[in-house]
Write an enzyme that holds these catalytic residues in place. Structure first.
Site, PDB file in Angstrom:
ATOM      1  N   ARG A   1       0.859  -1.205   0.000  1.00  0.00           N
ATOM      2  CA  ARG A   1       0.000   0.000   0.000  1.00  0.00           C
ATOM      3  C   ARG A   1       0.885   1.242   0.000  1.00  0.00           C
ATOM      4  O   ARG A   1       0.622   2.209  -0.716  1.00  0.00           O
ATOM      5  CB  ARG A   1      -0.905   0.029   1.235  1.00  0.00           C
ATOM      6  CG  ARG A   1      -2.169  -0.782   1.075  1.00  0.00           C
ATOM      7  CD  ARG A   1      -2.994  -0.782   2.375  1.00  0.00           C
ATOM      8  NE  ARG A   1      -3.465  -2.128   2.586  1.00  0.00           N
ATOM      9  CZ  ARG A   1      -3.495  -2.772   3.750  1.00  0.00           C
ATOM     10  NH1 ARG A   1      -3.127  -2.170   4.868  1.00  0.00           N
ATOM     11  NH2 ARG A   1      -3.906  -4.019   3.815  1.00  0.00           N
TER      12      ARG A   1
ATOM     13  N   GLU B   1     -10.278  -5.151   4.535  1.00  0.00           N
ATOM     14  CA  GLU B   1     -10.238  -6.592   4.303  1.00  0.00           C
ATOM     15  C   GLU B   1      -9.271  -7.256   5.257  1.00  0.00           C
ATOM     16  O   GLU B   1      -9.548  -8.322   5.805  1.00  0.00           O
ATOM     17  CB  GLU B   1      -9.721  -6.893   2.897  1.00  0.00           C
ATOM     18  CG  GLU B   1     -10.623  -6.510   1.794  1.00  0.00           C
ATOM     19  CD  GLU B   1      -9.847  -6.602   0.497  1.00  0.00           C
ATOM     20  OE1 GLU B   1      -9.455  -7.727   0.149  1.00  0.00           O
ATOM     21  OE2 GLU B   1      -9.618  -5.584  -0.148  1.00  0.00           O
ATOM     22  N   GLU B   2      -8.132  -6.602   5.435  1.00  0.00           N
ATOM     23  CA  GLU B   2      -7.108  -7.183   6.305  1.00  0.00           C
ATOM     24  C   GLU B   2      -7.666  -7.323   7.722  1.00  0.00           C
ATOM     25  O   GLU B   2      -7.464  -8.332   8.395  1.00  0.00           O
ATOM     26  CB  GLU B   2      -5.868  -6.290   6.296  1.00  0.00           C
ATOM     27  CG  GLU B   2      -4.622  -6.996   6.784  1.00  0.00           C
ATOM     28  CD  GLU B   2      -3.411  -6.085   6.773  1.00  0.00           C
ATOM     29  OE1 GLU B   2      -3.524  -4.922   6.317  1.00  0.00           O
ATOM     30  OE2 GLU B   2      -2.344  -6.539   7.220  1.00  0.00           O
ATOM     31  N   GLY B   3      -8.410  -6.290   8.164  1.00  0.00           N
ATOM     32  CA  GLY B   3      -9.041  -6.335   9.472  1.00  0.00           C
ATOM     33  C   GLY B   3     -10.046  -7.479   9.543  1.00  0.00           C
ATOM     34  O   GLY B   3     -10.079  -8.246  10.508  1.00  0.00           O
TER      35      GLY B   3
END
Ligand SMILES: O=c1[nH]cnc2c1ncn2[C@@H]1O[C@H](COP(=O)(O)OP(=O)(O)O)[C@@H](O)[C@H]1O
Ligand SMILES: [Ca+2]
Length: 477
Positions: free
Chosen positions: A131, A169-171
């Site tokens: 990112r 999404e990662e969360g």
């Protein structure tokens, strides 16, 4: 007159040949019987690459192809750590990113039976390192992704995609993983919140007790027939490696230069007394997390002073708590409901607190022990742990102090709920799949209007992985 020529060898030859053929058949049958087992051990496989800012891990999942008793146990069959740094470090040599995966993917070929290769899905999800690279140099980030994609497509597996996943999404993945691990999703009891500390970002995800005031921070989905409404936030630049840069950058900027000819001496309370290194400012400022400064080519002396309370004060400066456009905020103007319920803290939260044996104490005792640790001379620390990576070792005082500051000043944990946090190592993942329903929807829509991405029994993990990897596309991007 026809003369029958009697061949005296005829019968023995036939017998001999018959014996050879019979033996051959027996051997072939034996071989195929021996090979029958692995061939018909009906397992299926999936491969997921977690391309983090500091390194890439390859996970191989395995599950029975035919479900017995209508359940499918998925286990993490094998993990391989890719040699070298994360893929985002290959911005100057994108081809190297793809090549770096070769050894682990070769291992994957060995671990997965050849007849399953073509149907084994492979996914790569890149997190905060990529990112940041994308912010800094979009072209380079695309080249790196192309390079890893090409290297994965060259394999006999079924390539499904390689992309940068969003912080949301990662969360969500972190929360699902933590709750799968503790089997919470299958029991009517509560769920665990998830705290993930990476190198470049950190995520907090939990079921809130109050309304979510900012819809960027809300995710809804359905798993195992239950609906979940979660709060999540990912702080880019607040993983522990970027936080160290932010904090050192702030100190450097406020350190006066004695004179033009001598490098700055950065007296750092987050490093042990006796710790002394010469660094280039470039190593601190080479990140899109900070404004570019002029002094990037200059050297400075990084000198440890080992003072926990000063370290804590210096770390507080990277959290802005002076404004909040909502009823409550964590920091930097980000909405956060008050933390509630139990939490599983993993990745660097676990590595750091586990190394310092601080996973089971009260908040007060944790602070006392950490203060003692930070003031221990570097020589003594290095001698006590000769086999620990020196970079990690030198940073544990900073890292643990950062963790405390993030949890206490950032997320607002207190000594009353400190022990609701369990520092957990992600154990081997075992997912029980049976009547699992996966329904994913975009946040602004109500459940009824939900944009349903994957519904129905998730009969197999490749579908599960697929559903999970679909979550992003529905986050309204
Ligand atoms: O044994 C360890 N001790 C301390 N820190 C570790 C250890 N192993 C990994 N880490 C750290 O954990 C973090 C993992 O972050 P990751 O590479 O997943 O980045 P990301 O999630 O921000 O993309 C990095 O800061 C890495 O240095
Ligand atoms: Ca990570």
């Amino acid at each position: 007159m026809e003369v029958k020529v009697k061949n005296p060898w005829h019968r023995p030859v036939v017998i001999f040949l018959a014996c050879v053929i019979t033996a051959g058949i027996i051997i072939m049958v034996a071989i195929s019987v021996v090979q029958y087992k692995p061939l018909h051990q009906k397992y299926k496989y999936g491969i997921v690459l977690d391309a983090g800012s500091s390194h890439t891990s390859v996970f191989i999942y395995e599950w029975p192809a035919e479900k017995e008793n209508n359940t499918g146990m998925v286990r993490q069959k094998h993990t391989c750590n890719v040699q070298g740094k994360g893929i985002s470090s290959y911005s100057d040599n994108p081809m190297g990113a793809g090549t770096s995966l070769k050894d682990c993917m070769e291992e994957a070929k060995q671990k997965i039976p050849a007849h399953r290769h073509h149907e084994t899905p492979v996914y790569l999800g890149a997190t905060a390192g990529m990112r940041l690279l994308k912010m800094e140099n979009e072209e380079a980030s695309e080249k790196v992704l192309d390079s890893v994609a090409r290297s994965l497509k060259d394999l006999p597996f079924s390539y499904q995609g390689a992309r940068i996943i969003s912080g949301q999404e990662e969360g969500a993945f972190g929360w699902i993983t933590v709750n799968y691990l503790s089997e919470n999703l299958r029991k009517p009891t509560g769920t665990l919140g998830a705290l993930d500390l990476g190198g470049a970002s950190t995520q907090i995800t939990f079921v809130p007790q109050q309304e979510i005031e900012s819809h960027d921070n809300s995710i809804d989905f359905r798993l195992y027939g239950n609906d979940y409404h979660l709060y999540t936030h990912s702080f880019l630049c607040y993983g522990k490696d970027q936080a160290l840069k932010l904090s050192m950058g702030k100190k450097i900027e406020s350190t006066p230069k004695a004179d033009e000819t001598h490098p700055i001496e950065l007296r750092d309370p987050c490093f042990h007394p006796g710790y002394n290194f010469t660094r280039t400012a470039q190593t601190v400022f080479n990140t899109p997390c900070m404004k570019k400064v002029k002094m990037a080519n200059e050297n400075f002396f990084h000198v440890g002073t080992g003072n926990w309370s000063q370290c804590r004060q210096s770390i507080r400066k990277i959290f802005n708590t002076s404004y909040c456009p909502y009823s409550r905020c964590s920091f930097n103007g980000v909405f956060q409901p008050s933390v509630s319920g139990n939490f599983g803290a993993f990745s660097a939260f676990f590595f750091v607190m586990d190394f310092l044996k601080l996973t089971n104490d009260s908040l007060d005792l944790t602070k006392q022990k950490l203060a003692t640790y930070c003031s221990t001379p570097w020589k003594e620390i290095a001698e006590t742990h000769p086999h620990i990576n020196k970079k990690y070792l030198s940073e544990y005082c900073f890292s643990a102090t950062y963790i405390l500051t993030l949890l206490e000043d950032g997320y607002k944990f207190t000594s009353n709920n400190w022990n609701d946090i369990s520092f957990i190592k992600k154990r081997k993942l075992t997912i029980v799949l049976d009547e699992a329903d996966v329904v994913v929807q975009t946040t602004p829509k109500s459940l009824h209007q939900a944009e349903v991405i994957a519904v129905g029994a998730v009969a197999d993990v490749s579908e599960y992985l697929h559903a999970i990897f679909q979550i992003p596309s529905i986050f309204g991007k």
